[in-house]
Motif scaffolding. Structure first.
Motif, PDB file in Angstrom:
ATOM      1  N   MET A   1      27.687  -5.798  12.612  1.00 28.20           N
ATOM      2  CA  MET A   1      27.840  -4.353  12.756  1.00 28.20           C
ATOM      3  C   MET A   1      26.530  -3.739  13.254  1.00 28.20           C
ATOM      4  N   THR A   2      26.650  -2.828  14.198  1.00 30.48           N
ATOM      5  CA  THR A   2      25.484  -2.116  14.718  1.00 30.48           C
ATOM      6  C   THR A   2      24.888  -1.208  13.643  1.00 30.48           C
ATOM      7  N   VAL A   3      23.574  -1.231  13.518  1.00 27.48           N
ATOM      8  CA  VAL A   3      22.870  -0.361  12.573  1.00 27.48           C
ATOM      9  C   VAL A   3      22.111   0.685  13.371  1.00 27.48           C
ATOM     10  N   ALA A   4      22.417   1.962  13.129  1.00 25.78           N
ATOM     11  CA  ALA A   4      21.817   3.058  13.882  1.00 25.78           C
ATOM     12  C   ALA A   4      21.099   4.027  12.958  1.00 25.78           C
ATOM     13  N   VAL A   5      19.918   4.447  13.353  1.00 28.37           N
ATOM     14  CA  VAL A   5      19.151   5.470  12.636  1.00 28.37           C
ATOM     15  C   VAL A   5      19.105   6.720  13.503  1.00 28.37           C
ATOM     16  N   VAL A   6      19.450   7.863  12.910  1.00 24.57           N
ATOM     17  CA  VAL A   6      19.423   9.138  13.618  1.00 24.57           C
ATOM     18  C   VAL A   6      18.468  10.070  12.887  1.00 24.57           C
ATOM     19  N   THR A   7      17.362  10.425  13.520  1.00 18.51           N
ATOM     20  CA  THR A   7      16.433  11.360  12.892  1.00 18.51           C
ATOM     21  C   THR A   7      16.992  12.777  13.023  1.00 18.51           C
ATOM     22  N   GLY A   8      16.718  13.599  12.019  1.00 22.46           N
ATOM     23  CA  GLY A   8      17.285  14.952  12.031  1.00 22.46           C
ATOM     24  C   GLY A   8      18.796  14.915  12.028  1.00 22.46           C
ATOM     25  N   GLY A   9      19.368  13.916  11.353  1.00 19.41           N
ATOM     26  CA  GLY A   9      20.816  13.704  11.418  1.00 19.41           C
ATOM     27  C   GLY A   9      21.625  14.422  10.367  1.00 19.41           C
ATOM     28  N   THR A  10      21.041  15.381   9.675  1.00 18.72           N
ATOM     29  CA  THR A  10      21.743  16.025   8.567  1.00 18.72           C
ATOM     30  C   THR A  10      22.582  17.220   8.962  1.00 18.72           C
ATOM     31  N   ARG A  11      22.392  17.752  10.173  1.00 16.25           N
ATOM     32  CA  ARG A  11      23.160  18.918  10.592  1.00 16.25           C
ATOM     33  C   ARG A  11      23.130  19.031  12.111  1.00 16.25           C
ATOM     34  N   GLY A  12      23.909  19.972  12.631  1.00 16.35           N
ATOM     35  CA  GLY A  12      23.879  20.289  14.053  1.00 16.35           C
ATOM     36  C   GLY A  12      24.102  19.097  14.957  1.00 16.35           C
ATOM     37  N   VAL A  13      23.267  19.019  15.994  1.00 15.42           N
ATOM     38  CA  VAL A  13      23.393  17.937  16.975  1.00 15.42           C
ATOM     39  C   VAL A  13      23.234  16.587  16.309  1.00 15.42           C
ATOM     40  N   GLY A  14      22.276  16.456  15.399  1.00 15.75           N
ATOM     41  CA  GLY A  14      22.045  15.182  14.730  1.00 15.75           C
ATOM     42  C   GLY A  14      23.255  14.700  13.964  1.00 15.75           C
ATOM     43  N   ALA A  15      23.927  15.603  13.251  1.00 12.97           N
ATOM     44  CA  ALA A  15      25.131  15.225  12.510  1.00 12.97           C
ATOM     45  C   ALA A  15      26.238  14.810  13.469  1.00 12.97           C
ATOM     46  N   GLY A  16      26.346  15.489  14.605  1.00 14.94           N
ATOM     47  CA  GLY A  16      27.348  15.105  15.603  1.00 14.94           C
ATOM     48  C   GLY A  16      27.090  13.717  16.149  1.00 14.94           C
ATOM     49  N   ILE A  17      25.815  13.394  16.358  1.00 15.15           N
ATOM     50  CA  ILE A  17      25.444  12.065  16.830  1.00 15.15           C
ATOM     51  C   ILE A  17      25.801  11.018  15.779  1.00 15.15           C
ATOM     52  N   ALA A  18      25.465  11.320  14.524  1.00  9.95           N
ATOM     53  CA  ALA A  18      25.762  10.380  13.440  1.00  9.95           C
ATOM     54  C   ALA A  18      27.258  10.116  13.335  1.00  9.95           C
ATOM     55  N   ARG A  19      28.071  11.157  13.441  1.00 12.26           N
ATOM     56  CA  ARG A  19      29.527  10.989  13.341  1.00 12.26           C
ATOM     57  C   ARG A  19      30.063  10.155  14.502  1.00 12.26           C
ATOM     58  N   ALA A  20      29.502  10.356  15.692  1.00 11.08           N
ATOM     59  CA  ALA A  20      29.967   9.590  16.856  1.00 11.08           C
ATOM     60  C   ALA A  20      29.686   8.102  16.668  1.00 11.08           C
ATOM     61  N   PRO A  36      21.232  16.457   3.437  1.00 10.25           N
ATOM     62  CA  PRO A  36      22.239  17.352   4.027  1.00 10.25           C
ATOM     63  C   PRO A  36      22.905  18.205   2.961  1.00 10.25           C
ATOM     64  N   GLY A  37      23.353  19.390   3.370  1.00 10.28           N
ATOM     65  CA  GLY A  37      24.071  20.259   2.441  1.00 10.28           C
ATOM     66  C   GLY A  37      25.388  19.662   2.019  1.00 10.28           C
ATOM     67  N   GLU A  38      25.973  18.855   2.877  1.00  6.41           N
ATOM     68  CA  GLU A  38      27.212  18.133   2.574  1.00  6.41           C
ATOM     69  C   GLU A  38      27.160  16.790   3.273  1.00  6.41           C
ATOM     70  N   PRO A  39      27.891  15.800   2.790  1.00  9.08           N
ATOM     71  CA  PRO A  39      27.826  14.466   3.389  1.00  9.08           C
ATOM     72  C   PRO A  39      28.171  14.481   4.880  1.00  9.08           C
ATOM     73  N   VAL A  40      27.492  13.631   5.624  1.00 10.22           N
ATOM     74  CA  VAL A  40      27.793  13.457   7.045  1.00 10.22           C
ATOM     75  C   VAL A  40      28.580  12.157   7.161  1.00 10.22           C
ATOM     76  N   GLY A  41      29.895  12.260   6.945  1.00 14.20           N
ATOM     77  CA  GLY A  41      30.723  11.067   6.890  1.00 14.20           C
ATOM     78  C   GLY A  41      30.244  10.158   5.781  1.00 14.20           C
ATOM     79  N   ASP A  42      30.111   8.879   6.088  1.00 16.59           N
ATOM     80  CA  ASP A  42      29.592   7.948   5.086  1.00 16.59           C
ATOM     81  C   ASP A  42      28.185   7.486   5.440  1.00 16.59           C
ATOM     82  N   ALA A  43      27.481   8.286   6.243  1.00 19.11           N
ATOM     83  CA  ALA A  43      26.109   7.937   6.614  1.00 19.11           C
ATOM     84  C   ALA A  43      25.206   7.950   5.387  1.00 19.11           C
ATOM     85  N   ARG A  44      24.281   7.021   5.361  1.00 15.80           N
ATOM     86  CA  ARG A  44      23.298   6.964   4.282  1.00 15.80           C
ATOM     87  C   ARG A  44      22.135   7.887   4.616  1.00 15.80           C
TER      88      ARG A  44
END
Length: 247
Positions: A1-20, A36-44
């Motif tokens: 499985m691919t492992v991806a790190v997204v900086t600033g991934g808790t909201r806005g554009v970053g959260a959209g990237i994480a979900r994709a 994050p104020g609420e979970p971004v899918g199942d991202a850690r």
């Protein structure tokens, strides 16, 4: 499985990237100074100040150890407030450059230290801005930093080939939960969207899809590239002043 790190991934554009990336089947880690104020899918979520080189190295090593590797880094963390170049303390402008240019370099170095030893190497995606290629009044330091970021990506693509590919997604205007703060209200958002040839702002998930493509095997020969994601750009100001009819 691919492992991806997204900086600033808790909201806005970053959260959209994480979900994709999650939709693409990746194991996603998001990082920011605050959770994050609420979970971004199942991202850690892992806390991180991207300006701290030691913390970046520690996080990348931890992700590799606990998730089995680090395949993708998306340098999304950044941003700025409105400040004319002659106003405010010089240190404030310098901090904008630090966050939007130096921090991605620091984080990329930390990720590269892990990726270069992996059998599959890795992929780094910088989140750039059209502000780096056109005048950016009120955000001059930000625009200058984003111009430098695109150049940095091209340099790293050469230095780190063939183990690690490095590309940039150059963003235009994106509709996030904070868009109204930049454009006033929904009417302001609509008015700004009207200046884009495609008639709307980008959605965060669309930015994510572009990142997923650049990080994927489908883009295995793409490195040092800048993918412009701006809906056709902005209509030149002179068109509003011209009297020629257009069909």
């Amino acid at each position: 499985m691919t492992v991806a790190v997204v900086t600033g991934g808790t909201r806005g554009v970053g959260a959209g990237i994480a979900r994709a990336f999650q939709r693409a089947g990746a194991d996603v880690v998001i990082c920011a100074r605050r959770p994050p104020g609420e979970p971004v899918g199942d991202a850690r979520f892992l806390p991180l100040d991207v300006r701290d080189a030691g913390a970046c190295e520690e996080l990348c090593g931890r992700v590799a150890a606990e998730h089995g590797g680090l395949d993708v880094l998306v340098n999304n963390a950044g941003g700025t407030g409105f400040r004319l170049a002659a106003e405010g303390e010089a240190a404030r402008h310098a901090r904008v450059v630090e966050l939007n240019l130096i921090a991605p370099l620091v984080m990329s170095r930390a990720a590269y230290a892990v990726m270069r030893g992996q059998s599959g190497g890795g992929s780094i995606v910088m989140i750039g801005s059209v502000s780096g290629s056109r005048p950016s009044p009120g955000t001059a330091a930000y625009g200058a930093a984003k111009a430098g970021l695109a150049h940095l990506a091209r340099c790293l693509a050469v230095e780190w080939a063939p183990r690690v590919r490095v590309n940039t997604v150059v963003l235009g205007m994106v509709r996030t939960e904070l868009a109204h703060l930049h454009y006033g209200d929904e009417a302001g958002v609509a008015a700004v969207a009207g200046t884009v040839p495609l008639g709307r702002l980008a959605e965060p998930e669309e930015v994510g899809e572009a990142c997923v493509f650049l990080a994927s095997e489908r883009a295995r020969y793409v490195s040092g590239a800048a993918l412009e994601l701006h809906g056709g750009g902005e209509q030149p100001a002179f068109l509003g002043a011209a009297t020629v009819e257009r069909g």
